[in-house]
Design a protein around this motif. Structure first.
Motif, PDB file in Angstrom:
ATOM      1  N   ASP A 151      83.756 -15.135 -14.332  1.00 28.56           N
ATOM      2  CA  ASP A 151      82.488 -14.916 -14.858  1.00 28.56           C
ATOM      3  C   ASP A 151      82.110 -13.928 -15.299  1.00 28.56           C
ATOM      4  OD1 ASP A 151      81.773 -16.576 -12.603  1.00 28.56           O
ATOM      5  OD2 ASP A 151      81.856 -15.005 -10.695  1.00 28.56           O
ATOM      6  N   PHE A 152      81.190 -14.274 -16.581  1.00 24.52           N
ATOM      7  CA  PHE A 152      80.805 -13.277 -17.743  1.00 24.52           C
ATOM      8  C   PHE A 152      79.704 -12.825 -17.435  1.00 24.52           C
ATOM      9  CE2 PHE A 152      84.563 -15.334 -19.324  1.00 24.52           C
ATOM     10  CZ  PHE A 152      84.872 -14.712 -19.721  1.00 24.52           C
ATOM     11  N   TYR A 153      79.303 -11.621 -17.558  1.00 26.17           N
ATOM     12  CA  TYR A 153      77.671 -11.046 -17.347  1.00 26.17           C
ATOM     13  C   TYR A 153      77.544 -10.637 -18.846  1.00 26.17           C
ATOM     14  CZ  TYR A 153      79.243 -11.374 -12.506  1.00 26.17           C
ATOM     15  OH  TYR A 153      79.326 -12.106 -11.288  1.00 26.17           O
ATOM     16  N   ASN A 154      75.704 -10.691 -18.609  1.00 25.79           N
ATOM     17  CA  ASN A 154      75.190 -10.474 -19.713  1.00 25.79           C
ATOM     18  C   ASN A 154      75.039  -8.669 -19.588  1.00 25.79           C
ATOM     19  OD1 ASN A 154      73.058  -9.684 -18.228  1.00 25.79           O
ATOM     20  ND2 ASN A 154      71.737 -11.259 -18.924  1.00 25.79           N
ATOM     21  N   LEU A 155      74.639  -7.445 -20.239  1.00 21.92           N
ATOM     22  CA  LEU A 155      74.014  -5.577 -20.545  1.00 21.92           C
ATOM     23  C   LEU A 155      73.708  -5.557 -19.223  1.00 21.92           C
ATOM     24  CD1 LEU A 155      75.991  -3.924 -21.798  1.00 21.92           C
ATOM     25  CD2 LEU A 155      74.016  -3.773 -23.141  1.00 21.92           C
ATOM     26  N   HIS A 156      72.996  -6.779 -18.524  1.00 24.36           N
ATOM     27  CA  HIS A 156      71.683  -5.790 -17.569  1.00 24.36           C
ATOM     28  C   HIS A 156      72.019  -6.297 -16.597  1.00 24.36           C
ATOM     29  CE1 HIS A 156      69.502  -5.020 -20.873  1.00 24.36           C
ATOM     30  NE2 HIS A 156      69.368  -6.449 -21.195  1.00 24.36           N
ATOM     31  N   GLY A 157      73.953  -6.977 -15.921  1.00 23.93           N
ATOM     32  CA  GLY A 157      74.423  -7.816 -15.059  1.00 23.93           C
ATOM     33  C   GLY A 157      74.209  -8.520 -14.949  1.00 23.93           C
ATOM     34  N   GLU A 158      73.082  -9.390 -15.296  1.00 21.35           N
ATOM     35  CA  GLU A 158      73.148 -11.118 -15.229  1.00 21.35           C
ATOM     36  C   GLU A 158      74.307 -12.210 -14.878  1.00 21.35           C
ATOM     37  OE1 GLU A 158      67.899 -10.634 -16.298  1.00 21.35           O
ATOM     38  OE2 GLU A 158      69.652 -11.442 -17.776  1.00 21.35           O
ATOM     39  N   LYS A 159      74.372 -12.504 -14.395  1.00 21.12           N
ATOM     40  CA  LYS A 159      75.414 -13.895 -14.336  1.00 21.12           C
ATOM     41  C   LYS A 159      74.888 -14.780 -15.387  1.00 21.12           C
ATOM     42  CE  LYS A 159      77.811 -16.632 -11.723  1.00 21.12           C
ATOM     43  NZ  LYS A 159      78.613 -17.536 -10.217  1.00 21.12           N
ATOM     44  N   ILE A 160      75.836 -15.408 -17.148  1.00 25.89           N
ATOM     45  CA  ILE A 160      75.936 -16.566 -17.809  1.00 25.89           C
ATOM     46  C   ILE A 160      76.821 -18.197 -16.934  1.00 25.89           C
ATOM     47  CG2 ILE A 160      76.101 -16.804 -19.929  1.00 25.89           C
ATOM     48  CD1 ILE A 160      76.245 -13.514 -20.422  1.00 25.89           C
ATOM     49  N   SER A 161      75.982 -18.349 -16.697  1.00 27.29           N
ATOM     50  CA  SER A 161      76.878 -18.944 -15.937  1.00 27.29           C
ATOM     51  C   SER A 161      77.937 -20.485 -16.924  1.00 27.29           C
ATOM     52  CB  SER A 161      75.577 -20.157 -14.601  1.00 27.29           C
ATOM     53  OG  SER A 161      75.180 -19.628 -14.405  1.00 27.29           O
ATOM     54  N   ASN A 162      76.902 -20.616 -17.935  1.00 30.29           N
ATOM     55  CA  ASN A 162      77.435 -21.610 -18.751  1.00 30.29           C
ATOM     56  C   ASN A 162      79.196 -20.934 -19.637  1.00 30.29           C
ATOM     57  OD1 ASN A 162      76.837 -19.837 -20.608  1.00 30.29           O
ATOM     58  ND2 ASN A 162      76.201 -21.440 -22.053  1.00 30.29           N
ATOM     59  N   LEU A 163      79.322 -19.335 -19.088  1.00 28.30           N
ATOM     60  CA  LEU A 163      80.675 -19.370 -19.800  1.00 28.30           C
ATOM     61  C   LEU A 163      81.312 -18.670 -18.549  1.00 28.30           C
ATOM     62  CD1 LEU A 163      80.008 -16.605 -22.267  1.00 28.30           C
ATOM     63  CD2 LEU A 163      81.386 -17.994 -22.508  1.00 28.30           C
ATOM     64  N   SER A 164      81.113 -18.478 -17.344  1.00 28.02           N
ATOM     65  CA  SER A 164      82.091 -18.692 -16.022  1.00 28.02           C
ATOM     66  C   SER A 164      82.978 -20.157 -16.008  1.00 28.02           C
ATOM     67  CB  SER A 164      80.996 -18.474 -15.055  1.00 28.02           C
ATOM     68  OG  SER A 164      80.353 -17.286 -14.909  1.00 28.02           O
ATOM     69  N   THR A 165      83.874 -19.813 -15.595  1.00 22.66           N
ATOM     70  CA  THR A 165      85.259 -20.655 -15.390  1.00 22.66           C
ATOM     71  C   THR A 165      85.891 -20.237 -14.631  1.00 22.66           C
ATOM     72  OG1 THR A 165      85.340 -20.384 -17.526  1.00 22.66           O
ATOM     73  CG2 THR A 165      87.078 -21.603 -16.702  1.00 22.66           C
ATOM     74  N   LYS A 166      86.501 -21.623 -13.281  1.00 21.14           N
ATOM     75  CA  LYS A 166      86.976 -21.538 -12.239  1.00 21.14           C
ATOM     76  C   LYS A 166      88.484 -22.350 -12.932  1.00 21.14           C
ATOM     77  CE  LYS A 166      85.344 -22.235  -8.049  1.00 21.14           C
ATOM     78  NZ  LYS A 166      85.252 -22.582  -7.320  1.00 21.14           N
ATOM     79  N   PHE A 167      89.970 -21.558 -12.236  1.00 26.73           N
ATOM     80  CA  PHE A 167      91.034 -22.371 -12.545  1.00 26.73           C
ATOM     81  C   PHE A 167      91.746 -21.935 -11.892  1.00 26.73           C
ATOM     82  CE2 PHE A 167      89.791 -20.011 -16.364  1.00 26.73           C
ATOM     83  CZ  PHE A 167      90.484 -21.138 -17.420  1.00 26.73           C
TER      84      PHE A 167
END
Length: 170
Positions: A151-167
């Motif tokens: 999971d990727f987050y911005n500086l404020h701790g908000e998840k960036i859903s379109n970057l997050s990936t599952k393998f």
């Protein structure tokens, strides 16, 4: 098991402290993939696995770290010594030599993750000056039940859903 991964903070201190505070109770390790531009005694990077980046002139950091976290072998480097801005091939070969399951690197300031021949490559992007997108980013890797979730987050701790990936990842 969760691991926090940061890179390319380029002298930022308050932001490092805030990210660390935000996640310290949920992660087993914190990795900084270089270009902190801080000295190795800096309070903000204590308890982090941190490597030397091409802009790290103050600290006495190693160029790479090979560390077992949980049951996974991590190879951590900044990436400038492996030409990561043009190819991941040199990094892939070094990861194979290190017998690493997971590679954490920075340098390009481009957030991304990919699974290559069973090895997970994670670049958390930059919390200072991102490239290819507007958000300043860091990542959290979660390993559980044969899956790797990044999971990727911005500086404020908000998840960036379109970057997050599952393998699927053993």
């Amino acid at each position: 098991m969760k691991v926090l991964i940061i890179s390319d903070s380029h002298g930022l201190t308050d932001e490092l402290v805030e990210i660390k505070k935000r996640h310290i109770n949920e992660v087993e390790a914190i990795i900084h993939c270089g270009d902190s531009e801080l000295n190795d005694g800096a309070e903000q990077i204590q308890d982090m696995l941190i490597v030397k980046g091409n802009c790290d002139f103050l600290g006495n950091f190693p160029n790479e770290i090979i560390e077992t976290i949980g049951t996974y072998r991590f190879f951590i480097t900044h990436g400038h010594l492996y030409s990561v801005k043009t190819t991941l091939m040199k990094l892939k070969y070094r990861a194979e030599e290190a017998q690493a399951n997971i590679v954490c690197f920075g340098h390009s300031h481009i957030a991304g993750v990919e699974l290559v021949d069973g090895t997970l490559f994670i670049n958390p992007g930059s919390i200072f000056l991102p490239r290819m997108r507007n958000e300043k980013t860091y990542a959290i890797l979660e390993l559980m039940n044969g899956q790797a979730i990044v999971d990727f987050y911005n500086l404020h701790g908000e998840k960036i859903s379109n970057l997050s990936t599952k393998f699927q990842f053993a």
